[in-house]
Design an enzyme around this catalytic site. Structure first.
Site, PDB file in Angstrom:
ATOM      1  N   ARG A  87      20.959 -46.101  67.577  1.00  0.00           N
ATOM      2  CA  ARG A  87      21.818 -47.279  67.614  1.00  0.00           C
ATOM      3  C   ARG A  87      23.207 -46.980  67.061  1.00  0.00           C
ATOM      4  NH1 ARG A  87      20.301 -51.765  63.463  1.00  0.00           N
ATOM      5  NH2 ARG A  87      18.765 -52.671  64.860  1.00  0.00           N
ATOM      6  N   TYR A  88      23.246 -46.119  66.035  1.00  0.00           N
ATOM      7  CA  TYR A  88      24.513 -45.753  65.410  1.00  0.00           C
ATOM      8  C   TYR A  88      24.785 -44.285  65.731  1.00  0.00           C
ATOM      9  CZ  TYR A  88      23.186 -49.785  62.486  1.00  0.00           C
ATOM     10  OH  TYR A  88      22.802 -51.013  62.035  1.00  0.00           O
ATOM     11  N   ARG A  91      23.227 -41.439  63.189  1.00  0.00           N
ATOM     12  CA  ARG A  91      21.846 -41.383  62.710  1.00  0.00           C
ATOM     13  C   ARG A  91      20.867 -41.942  63.742  1.00  0.00           C
ATOM     14  NH1 ARG A  91      25.061 -45.298  60.649  1.00  0.00           N
ATOM     15  NH2 ARG A  91      24.254 -47.204  59.701  1.00  0.00           N
ATOM     16  N   CYS A 100       0.198 -47.885  59.544  1.00  0.00           N
ATOM     17  CA  CYS A 100       0.664 -48.010  58.161  1.00  0.00           C
ATOM     18  C   CYS A 100      -0.545 -48.031  57.228  1.00  0.00           C
ATOM     19  CB  CYS A 100       1.448 -49.305  57.969  1.00  0.00           C
ATOM     20  SG  CYS A 100       3.027 -49.333  58.832  1.00  0.00           S
ATOM     21  N   CYS A 104       2.111 -55.506  56.313  1.00  0.00           N
ATOM     22  CA  CYS A 104       2.825 -56.617  55.687  1.00  0.00           C
ATOM     23  C   CYS A 104       2.817 -57.789  56.666  1.00  0.00           C
ATOM     24  CB  CYS A 104       4.266 -56.209  55.395  1.00  0.00           C
ATOM     25  SG  CYS A 104       4.382 -54.687  54.422  1.00  0.00           S
ATOM     26  N   CYS A 107       6.081 -58.225  58.727  1.00  0.00           N
ATOM     27  CA  CYS A 107       6.642 -57.013  59.355  1.00  0.00           C
ATOM     28  C   CYS A 107       7.419 -57.331  60.626  1.00  0.00           C
ATOM     29  CB  CYS A 107       5.501 -56.049  59.685  1.00  0.00           C
ATOM     30  SG  CYS A 107       6.079 -54.569  60.551  1.00  0.00           S
ATOM     31  N   ARG A 109       8.034 -55.137  62.887  1.00  0.00           N
ATOM     32  CA  ARG A 109       7.463 -54.351  63.988  1.00  0.00           C
ATOM     33  C   ARG A 109       5.998 -54.714  64.201  1.00  0.00           C
ATOM     34  NH1 ARG A 109      10.253 -49.326  62.084  1.00  0.00           N
ATOM     35  NH2 ARG A 109      12.308 -49.471  63.049  1.00  0.00           N
ATOM     36  N   ASP A 268      13.382 -60.679  59.081  1.00  0.00           N
ATOM     37  CA  ASP A 268      13.696 -60.731  60.510  1.00  0.00           C
ATOM     38  C   ASP A 268      12.883 -61.817  61.206  1.00  0.00           C
ATOM     39  OD1 ASP A 268      15.570 -58.547  60.517  1.00  0.00           O
ATOM     40  OD2 ASP A 268      13.850 -57.245  60.119  1.00  0.00           O
ATOM     41  N   ASP A 305      19.768 -57.836  59.731  1.00  0.00           N
ATOM     42  CA  ASP A 305      19.773 -57.066  60.963  1.00  0.00           C
ATOM     43  C   ASP A 305      19.883 -58.066  62.102  1.00  0.00           C
ATOM     44  OD1 ASP A 305      19.409 -54.836  62.708  1.00  0.00           O
ATOM     45  OD2 ASP A 305      18.197 -53.898  61.141  1.00  0.00           O
ATOM     46  N   LYS A 312      22.998 -53.823  61.503  1.00  0.00           N
ATOM     47  CA  LYS A 312      22.866 -54.429  60.169  1.00  0.00           C
ATOM     48  C   LYS A 312      24.251 -54.752  59.624  1.00  0.00           C
ATOM     49  CE  LYS A 312      18.888 -51.775  58.532  1.00  0.00           C
ATOM     50  NZ  LYS A 312      18.839 -50.970  59.775  1.00  0.00           N
TER      51      LYS A 312
HETATM   52  C1  LIG Z   1      18.273 -49.791  59.804  1.00  0.00           C
HETATM   53  C2  LIG Z   1      18.560 -48.815  60.846  1.00  0.00           C
HETATM   54  C3  LIG Z   1      19.211 -47.609  60.552  1.00  0.00           C
HETATM   55  C4  LIG Z   1      19.615 -47.239  59.145  1.00  0.00           C
HETATM   56  O1  LIG Z   1      20.669 -48.019  58.710  1.00  0.00           O
HETATM   57  P1  LIG Z   1      21.333 -47.716  57.281  1.00  0.00           P
HETATM   58  O2  LIG Z   1      22.334 -48.831  57.149  1.00  0.00           O
HETATM   59  O3  LIG Z   1      21.967 -46.357  57.380  1.00  0.00           O
HETATM   60  O4  LIG Z   1      20.258 -47.754  56.261  1.00  0.00           O
HETATM   61  C5  LIG Z   1      19.476 -46.737  61.573  1.00  0.00           C
HETATM   62  N1  LIG Z   1      19.136 -47.024  62.858  1.00  0.00           N
HETATM   63  C6  LIG Z   1      18.528 -48.174  63.175  1.00  0.00           C
HETATM   64  C7  LIG Z   1      18.176 -48.431  64.593  1.00  0.00           C
HETATM   65  C8  LIG Z   1      18.216 -49.104  62.188  1.00  0.00           C
HETATM   66  O5  LIG Z   1      17.567 -50.249  62.504  1.00  0.00           O
END
Ligand SMILES: *Cc1c(COP(=O)(O)O)cnc(C)c1O
Length: 345
Positions: A87-88, A91, A100, A104, A107, A109, A268, A305, A312
């Site tokens: 998504r980003y 990362r 798990c 929870c 959750c 998911r 969420d 989120d 987020k």
């Molecule tokens: C939460 C999340 C992250 C990590 O986000 P950080 O703000 O770096 O903790 C990375 N990718 C996705 C898809 C997420 O939902």
């Protein structure tokens, strides 16, 4: 109790569900996985305590509201390969397993995790590594799931080792509840599996200081002693931790365990979880009341989120008055003038 309880019958035998609720709870359990580890089952004192509310199924889970969705934060929008969410730019999430140690009740998911859900196959993992290699802008790989620390140390070592060998990956992060809810799994072999040359950060999920039992604290200490930096994430949950004293005790206890409180999540919009949700204004006022009375080390960022995969964002309180006023509020709510920079024109 020595084994994880995974059924309503098992919970009934342990005296953890009311007989008149059993048939509804069987329906709940057929939809959303149930697991309560021995250490948590032992910690439950009554039906509305913070451990019970988080892990014992409730007939309320059969109530879904119009705003709830199966994929509350839009993971699927950014799923590039099975188990790989990008998504980003810098990362990715990699979800090697979908089971798990505990499930929870809130959750996000919950529609995709459970003991029946399949782990990534070898070829799928290889494809994920290829994708990561082909995108050198990926600086961090976040193992999540499912709970990655539910894997055997040997499997974990394989995956962490594979990521460690990709030179563009500079950080590995593991999101887990295992050190808290099944602390004996964090043994020497597991710690060894996490000791690679790429830094491995551990993000532990915990929502109440009562979860931080002596064995849980010992497992966090094993990770910290091995040089693994620890952060935490907490979900703000109505009835569980929506209280300033409860949050203060949790965040202080985490810092005492060498865990830096990282995120406090707004819950969420997962199906059947409306009983846990509260207004954002409530979270803001709780965090505002902690500022000024609690060490900065113990202050998490309050995040939400956005549904639809939009990411987020911090939604915590802010202290800056309207631009025209040039004022800043102090932690106790009093307004103070703060001078603007000198005019340079
Ligand atoms: C939460 C999340 C992250 C990590 O986000 P950080 O703000 O770096 O903790 C990375 N990718 C996705 C898809 C997420 O939902």
């Amino acid at each position: 109790m020595t084994k994880t309880i995974r059924s309503i019958a098992g919970l009934a035998r342990a005296g953890l569900v009311r007989p008149e609720e059993r048939s509804k709870l069987d329906t709940v359990a057929s939809r959303y996985a149930v697991a309560v580890t021995p250490i948590l089952a032992a910690a439950i004192e009554h039906a509305s305590d913070p451990i019970a509310l988080q892990f014992l199924p409730s007939p309320d889970e059969l109530i879904t509201t119009p705003e709830e969705r199966a994929d509350p934060i839009g993971d699927s929008v950014h799923e590039k390969l099975p188990g790989l969410i990008h998504r980003y730019p810098d990362r990715v999430l990699l979800k090697p397993i979908h089971a798990c140690a505990v499930y929870c009740r809130f959750c996000f998911r919950r529609e995709t995790v459970g003991p029946g859900a399949r782990a990534l196959r070898k070829v799928e993992l290889e494809n994920a590594y290829d994708y990561i290699r082909a995108h050198p802008e990926i600086w961090e790989v976040i193992l999540t799931g499912g709970d990655p620390l539910l894997m055997s140390p040997a499997r974990l070592a394989e995956i962490v080792g594979a990521l460690d060998s990709i030179s563009s990956v500079r950080t590995i992060r593991i999101h887990t509840r295992v050190p808290i809810v099944d602390p004996d799994r964090v043994d020497d072999a597991m710690v060894q599996a996490l000791r690679v040359k790429t830094p491995v950060w551990i993000a532990v999920h915990t929502n109440h200081a009562r979860e931080l039992t002596a064995p849980a604290r010992a497992s966090l200490a094993r990770l910290a002693d091995a040089g693994l930096p620890l952060v935490s994430q907490t979900v703000l949950l109505r009835g569980v931790n929506d209280d300033a004293d409860v949050l203060e005790e949790l965040f202080r206890s985490l810092v005492e365990c060498r865990v830096k409180p990282y995120y406090m999540h707004n819950p969420d919009l997962a199906p059947g979880t409306s009983r846990f949700r509260l207004p954002i204004a409530r979270g803001r006022s709780l965090l505002r009341s902690l500022r000024g009375r609690l060490s900065g080390l113990a202050q998490p960022t309050y995040v939400l989120d956005l549904p639809g995969g939009h990411g987020k964002v911090p939604v915590g309180p802010d202290y800056v008055g309207p631009a025209a006023e040039g004022t800043i509020e102090d932690p106790w709510g009093r307004s103070h003038a703060y001078p603007p920079p000198p005019d340079r024109d």
